[in-house]
Design a protein around this motif. Structure first.
Motif, short mmCIF file in Angstrom:
data_model
loop_
_atom_site.label_atom_id
_atom_site.label_comp_id
_atom_site.label_asym_id
_atom_site.label_seq_id
_atom_site.Cartn_x
_atom_site.Cartn_y
_atom_site.Cartn_z
N SER A 68 0.82 -1.20 0.00
CA SER A 68 0.00 0.00 0.00
C SER A 68 0.86 1.26 0.00
N VAL A 69 2.04 1.19 0.61
CA VAL A 69 2.96 2.34 0.59
C VAL A 69 3.40 2.64 -0.84
N VAL A 70 3.72 1.60 -1.60
CA VAL A 70 4.12 1.79 -2.99
C VAL A 70 2.97 2.40 -3.79
N SER A 71 1.76 1.90 -3.54
CA SER A 71 0.59 2.44 -4.24
C SER A 71 0.37 3.91 -3.87
N ALA A 72 0.47 4.22 -2.58
CA ALA A 72 0.27 5.61 -2.13
C ALA A 72 1.31 6.54 -2.73
N ALA A 73 2.53 6.04 -2.94
CA ALA A 73 3.60 6.87 -3.50
C ALA A 73 3.24 7.36 -4.90
N GLY A 74 2.38 6.61 -5.58
CA GLY A 74 1.97 7.03 -6.91
C GLY A 74 0.85 8.05 -6.93
N TYR A 75 0.18 8.27 -5.80
CA TYR A 75 -0.91 9.24 -5.71
C TYR A 75 -0.51 10.53 -4.99
N LEU A 76 0.41 10.41 -4.05
CA LEU A 76 0.75 11.53 -3.17
C LEU A 76 1.21 12.79 -3.90
N PRO A 77 2.01 12.68 -4.98
CA PRO A 77 2.49 13.91 -5.64
C PRO A 77 1.39 14.84 -6.14
N TRP A 78 0.23 14.30 -6.51
CA TRP A 78 -0.84 15.20 -6.96
C TRP A 78 -1.30 16.10 -5.84
#
Length: 416
Positions: free
Chosen positions: A53-63
């Motif tokens: 889930s951390v890897v997945s969140a890393a793809g959303y956080l920059p927005w």
């Protein structure tokens, strides 16, 4: 080659639009290939659900962190140059990771950093891409141009990229990333070849700062009733979609009773609906009297689809509802993006679109948590019914905004 739009405006395919379309479709193909391989690589590096889930969140956080900044930069720089530069950097990063995979040197932390970096670069690219299209086609042709662009991307991602990814992964886990890197570099070359006169750089007032420029974009969005209403509807829509994505496997298999094979077919119905939606979006706008009316109709249709999904426990009903949901979703996207491009001055378009995207991006994780908690204390189908209520509210919000603006225009025209 030329394209005749519903408004009778001709779009030249051989000019900049054709190259932009080709670059966008090619990039979507590469993204789809990578997006299938990404979780497979992550699952091979760890069995921890939390780390995944951390890897997945890393793809959303920059927005959430950089979305507004990306829009401000898109209004400051040569958008063509920014887009091809970003694609070159993304191509190099993905190629380096493909090499690391091939050499057996990939680590989960590297995967998370790659996801974060790619999305960070995307915040600049996507806002610049939204702002560059009105410089390549007449504004009256934007709904048609956007529809063809989004339809091509849907075809490339859903029906070409995703199936190709499965074949590439079997040939070698590094191969999908190598293909993605190649698509970035080819897309960069296409964007770099866009005609220079089509792209302008806005002149900033003396003493202007990024903070003040971001604020100007947010103010512009807030003062436009129709765009403000569309933005709120987009937020609620992303909240619903984020919640559905988190629970869809349970809704289809546990509630609707689909097998694993049927589950894939039901999901394919949604992708097919998106393609059909792109083909009919401009016609729907013409039939109902404009982009805002098309959005209201589509949002209401999506609400009805969720009532079917949450109320009829059968795979065929779920597939049909998801197909219509996909059609309506594409209609909403085409007309909301087109309205934003048509109603926003060119020098503010990057910032206004980034404000819309950033607010919308906040909805998906909130929806996943909210709908997940709701399913935990009720039944797995209940979040779909709740989502119908959210989308019905969205339709009413857009309808009220459009009606208020129409009344204001009539008042001005009467000289009151």
């Amino acid at each position: 080659m030329t394209i005749m739009t519903d408004a009778g405006v001709t779009v030249r395919w051989r000019g900049g639009y054709g190259r932009l379309w080709s670059a966008a479709v090619l990039s979507r193909f590469g993204d789809a290939v990578r997006n299938v391989a990404f979780p497979l690589v992550a699952a091979g590096l760890t069995t921890s659900p939390f780390l995944l889930s951390v890897v997945s969140a890393a793809g959303y956080l920059p927005w959430l962190l950089f979305g507004l900044l990306g829009g401000a930069l898109a209004d400051r720089v040569d958008r063509r140059r920014a887009m091809w530069t970003v694609d070159v950097v993304r191509g190099v990063l993905v190629a380096a990771f493909a090499l690391a995979l091939a050499l057996g040197q990939a680590h989960l932390a590297v995967l998370a950093v790659l996801a974060f970096a790619l999305t960070t670069l995307q915040t600049l690219f996507d806002n610049a891409a939204t702002a560059i299209l009105p410089t390549l086609v007449p504004r009256a042709a934007l709904p048609s141009a956007n529809a063809r662009l989004m339809t091509g991307q849907a075809l490339a991602g859903t029906f070409l990229g995703a199936p190709a990814a499965g074949l590439l992964v079997t040939a070698g886990v590094a191969l999908p990333f190598a293909v993605d890197a190649a698509t970035y570099l080819v897309a960069a070359a296409l964007i770099a070849s866009l005609p220079r006169p089509a792209v302008g750089v806005s002149v900033r007032p003396a003493g202007s700062t990024l903070r003040s420029e971001i604020a100007a974009g947010v103010r512009r969005l807030w003062r436009d009733r129709l765009l403000r209403g569309g933005c709120l509807a987009n937020l609620l829509g992303n909240l619903v979609i984020g919640g559905l994505q988190a629970l869809l496997v349970l809704i289809i298999t546990r509630w609707a009773g689909a097998s694993d094979v049927v589950f894939g077919l039901v999901l394919a119905a949604y992708g097919a609906g998106g393609v059909v939606g792109g083909l009919v979006a401009t016609r729907v706008g013409r039939w109902v009297g404009g982009g805002a009316a098309a959005m209201v109709l589509a949002l209401a249709a999506q609400a009805g689809c969720l009532l079917v999904i949450g109320g009829v426990p059968h795979p065929a009903a779920t597939a049909a509802a998801l197909a219509v949901f996909g059609v309506a979703g594409m209609v909403v996207n085409v007309h909301f993006v087109s309205l934003t491009q048509q109603r926003t001055p060119d020098d503010l378009l990057g910032r206004v679109s980034s404000a819309e995207r950033t607010l919308g991006a906040a909805g998906a994780p909130v929806g996943a948590l909210l709908f997940g908690a709701l399913a935990e204390v009720t039944e797995v189908n209940v979040p779909a019914l709740a989502g119908a209520a959210f989308l019905a509210v969205s339709a009413l919000v857009v309808r009220r905004a459009a009606r208020t603006e129409r009344l204001d225009d009539e008042t001005v025209n009467r000289g009151v």
